[in-house]
Design a protein around this motif. Structure first.
Motif, PDB file in Angstrom:
ATOM      1  N   THR A 137      27.785 -42.820   4.661  1.00  0.00           N
ATOM      2  CA  THR A 137      27.271 -43.555   5.779  1.00  0.00           C
ATOM      3  C   THR A 137      28.530 -44.579   6.455  1.00  0.00           C
ATOM      4  O   THR A 137      28.549 -44.539   7.680  1.00  0.00           O
ATOM      5  N   LEU A 138      29.168 -44.986   5.593  1.00  0.00           N
ATOM      6  CA  LEU A 138      30.162 -46.042   5.818  1.00  0.00           C
ATOM      7  C   LEU A 138      31.339 -45.522   6.455  1.00  0.00           C
ATOM      8  O   LEU A 138      31.841 -46.127   7.533  1.00  0.00           O
ATOM      9  N   SER A 148      29.360 -42.660   9.453  1.00  0.00           N
ATOM     10  CA  SER A 148      28.479 -43.036  10.596  1.00  0.00           C
ATOM     11  C   SER A 148      29.032 -44.289  11.122  1.00  0.00           C
ATOM     12  O   SER A 148      28.593 -44.804  12.224  1.00  0.00           O
ATOM     13  N   MET A 149      29.626 -45.080  10.192  1.00  0.00           N
ATOM     14  CA  MET A 149      30.022 -46.621  10.738  1.00  0.00           C
ATOM     15  C   MET A 149      31.787 -46.659  10.854  1.00  0.00           C
ATOM     16  O   MET A 149      32.255 -47.607  11.246  1.00  0.00           O
ATOM     17  N   ASP A 150      32.268 -45.560  10.804  1.00  0.00           N
ATOM     18  CA  ASP A 150      33.832 -45.355  11.240  1.00  0.00           C
ATOM     19  C   ASP A 150      34.420 -46.299  10.249  1.00  0.00           C
ATOM     20  O   ASP A 150      35.534 -47.051  10.674  1.00  0.00           O
ATOM     21  N   GLY A 151      34.309 -46.649   9.065  1.00  0.00           N
ATOM     22  CA  GLY A 151      34.679 -47.434   7.962  1.00  0.00           C
ATOM     23  C   GLY A 151      36.133 -46.994   7.669  1.00  0.00           C
ATOM     24  O   GLY A 151      36.504 -46.007   7.811  1.00  0.00           O
ATOM     25  N   SER A 200      37.101 -52.136   4.518  1.00  0.00           N
ATOM     26  CA  SER A 200      35.663 -52.160   4.252  1.00  0.00           C
ATOM     27  C   SER A 200      35.233 -51.092   3.287  1.00  0.00           C
ATOM     28  O   SER A 200      34.224 -51.649   2.491  1.00  0.00           O
ATOM     29  N   GLY A 218      21.133 -48.893   7.696  1.00  0.00           N
ATOM     30  CA  GLY A 218      21.930 -48.674   9.189  1.00  0.00           C
ATOM     31  C   GLY A 218      22.893 -49.886   9.458  1.00  0.00           C
ATOM     32  O   GLY A 218      23.525 -49.475  10.424  1.00  0.00           O
ATOM     33  N   ASP A 219      22.820 -50.944   8.980  1.00  0.00           N
ATOM     34  CA  ASP A 219      23.488 -52.108   9.494  1.00  0.00           C
ATOM     35  C   ASP A 219      24.562 -52.390   8.362  1.00  0.00           C
ATOM     36  O   ASP A 219      24.251 -52.121   7.003  1.00  0.00           O
ATOM     37  N   MET A 220      25.970 -52.675   8.956  1.00  0.00           N
ATOM     38  CA  MET A 220      27.041 -52.680   7.903  1.00  0.00           C
ATOM     39  C   MET A 220      26.752 -53.703   6.667  1.00  0.00           C
ATOM     40  O   MET A 220      26.994 -53.677   5.693  1.00  0.00           O
ATOM     41  N   ARG A 240      21.538 -42.135   5.656  1.00  0.00           N
ATOM     42  CA  ARG A 240      20.902 -42.982   4.487  1.00  0.00           C
ATOM     43  C   ARG A 240      19.425 -42.611   4.092  1.00  0.00           C
ATOM     44  O   ARG A 240      18.779 -42.875   3.369  1.00  0.00           O
TER      45      ARG A 240
END
Length: 455
Positions: free
Chosen positions: A41-42, A45-48, A52, A103-105, A172
């Protein structure tokens, strides 16, 4: 291989088979969640990026240490039944939070910390419960190997299922699968009865469902050999701690430190684990970036290659069954830790996914042998009254060794690149056990002679 696994399962006592099934069900869910639900996910989905990812992994590892201390102390104080009941509650709460808010960082970061705590709380199931089942060294090795086998089958099955879920749903969503696995684990746990060190936990038969759930989980990975280094005959274990008070009634941290550092073998295992995992920890925050930026494959490949590692680990756990009891030694453990480093080098040494797959198999093969051997060594040398807290200290040593590289990985990745940093970490993983063998060989010989005086 399947015939061998089934034969080993049939050789286990009913209580041990229940624990093996319980461990398998929960571990399948864990493996699907860690790589896909958190790192997947990180990263995807979140382009970590490195920073991070390092923060999230560091928090997860930090709270895994906290959870391990809490779980070990609670196990020593209340016993395996109540420990497992609380574990189920904690893991289901974490699953629910990650499903709703993951879904939120910021929520994912908090959820990763909570997941780390639950993973630490879960560790005594495989590391310490077996001390409640047997004091026979051969049976101990068999149970630890069986637990390692099913854990590594979980490493295969969990990521495969997680990858399949991620291909048709948000990453998730794998937390829902983990919750289902935890619920299913209650079934074998409910019928388990510990054999050694049995206490009136929460009122015995009238304690209600929570106590019955956990009573079923108490047992198959942590025992000592009869007449082992502790000098106590088999079956002489009591429910009292070293001071004569119920285990866990005093400071759990102090007792854990005392249990490890007052024992030459345990303290040596602590420092060997710390040094060996010092390099291995750098893989965690960079591994998903290695898949994305170096191997240039999608998130599902994190599941496929993790499954390959699981196949190797199952084979490794089966090989442990071939090791004679006299070879269950610190020296053997250090040789295998070096082999793990060599597997790491193959895994991250090229930009080719097929070579990485071979490296994962080799890495899994070494790891599959290390875990049951390490657990057996700790169980042979630790007193059952503090086994939970002693294993918490072992977890702390390995986790602390893994957390330290997280502080340096963003800086090193900026200077050496993701793959360069992973190669450096792999060299450290392979080198530290060799250094320990060279400079600590006399102490190793004394510890191994103490454990196997007739050898």
């Amino acid at each position: 291989m399947l015939d061998r696994i089934l034969a080993e399962a049939r050789a286990l006592a009913p209580a041990a088979r229940r624990l093996v099934l319980m461990r398998f069900l929960i571990y399948v869910g864990i493996q699907s969640c860690y790589f896909i639900g958190v790192l997947g996910t990180l990263t995807y989905s979140m382009d970590g990026e490195v920073a991070s990812t390092a923060v999230v992994v560091a928090l997860l590892n930090l709270f895994q240490i906290v959870g391990s201390f809490a779980g070990g102390a609670y196990l020593d104080a209340r016993g395996p039944r109540l420990h497992f009941a609380l574990l189920v509650i904690v893991m289901l709460a974490v699953d629910a939070f990650c499903i709703v808010f993951g879904g939120d960082m910021s929520a994912l970061t908090f959820g990763a910390a909570c997941l780390g705590f639950s993973l630490g709380f879960f560790e005594p199931v495989s590391r310490s419960y077996p001390a409640y089942l047997t004091a026979d060294a051969i049976e101990l090795k068999r149970i630890n190997s069986a637990l390692s086998i099913v854990s590594n089958i979980g490493v295969v099955v969990g990521p495969l299922i997680g990858g399949a879920i991620a291909s048709v749903a948000p990453t998730r969503a794998v937390f829902a699968f983990m919750g289902a696995c935890v619920v299913l684990a209650v079934i074998p746990a409910a019928g388990f009865r510990p054999v050694i060190g049995v206490r009136a936990e929460g009122g015995g038969q009238d304690a209600g469902l929570a106590a019955e759930l956990t009573e079923g989980s108490a047992g198959a990975e942590t025992d000592r050999c009869a007449g082992g280094p502790s000098g106590r005959p088999a079956g002489s274990r009591s429910s009292l701690g070293p001071s004569g008070h119920p285990a866990g009634s005093r400071s759990s941290l102090i007792e854990g430190i005392r249990a490890v550092f007052s024992n030459a073998a345990l303290s040596f295992l602590f420092w060997a684990g710390f040094l060996s995992y010092l390099g291995y920890g750098a893989l965690d925050p960079l591994e998903s970036l290695y898949y994305r930026d170096v191997l240039q494959v999608g998130v599902a490949w994190m599941g496929w290659l993790s499954a390959a590692s699981g196949v190797g680990a199952v084979a490794g756990a089966l090989l442990v069954l071939r090791i004679p009891v006299r070879r269950v030694t610190v020296q053997t453990l250090l040789v295998l830790l070096c082999g793990m480093g060599i597997g790491c080098l193959v895994y991250v040494g090229t930009p080719y996914v097929l070579v990485a797959l071979v490296g994962q198999v080799l890495l899994g093969l070494a790891f599959g042998m290390i875990v049951p051997l390490q657990n057996t060594l700790v169980q042979m040398h630790a007193e059952v009254e503090v086994i939970g807290r002693a294993n918490s200290m072992m977890t702390f040593g390995a986790s602390a060794g893994g957390v330290i590289p997280l502080l340096m990985s963003p800086w090193l990745a900026a200077m050496l690149g993701v793959q360069g940093t992973l190669l450096l970490a792999s060299v450290l993983v392979a080198s530290f056990p060799v250094l320990v063998l060279v400079f600590g060989h006399q102490r190793i010989a004394r510890i191994d002679a103490e454990a196997h005086p007739a050898a």
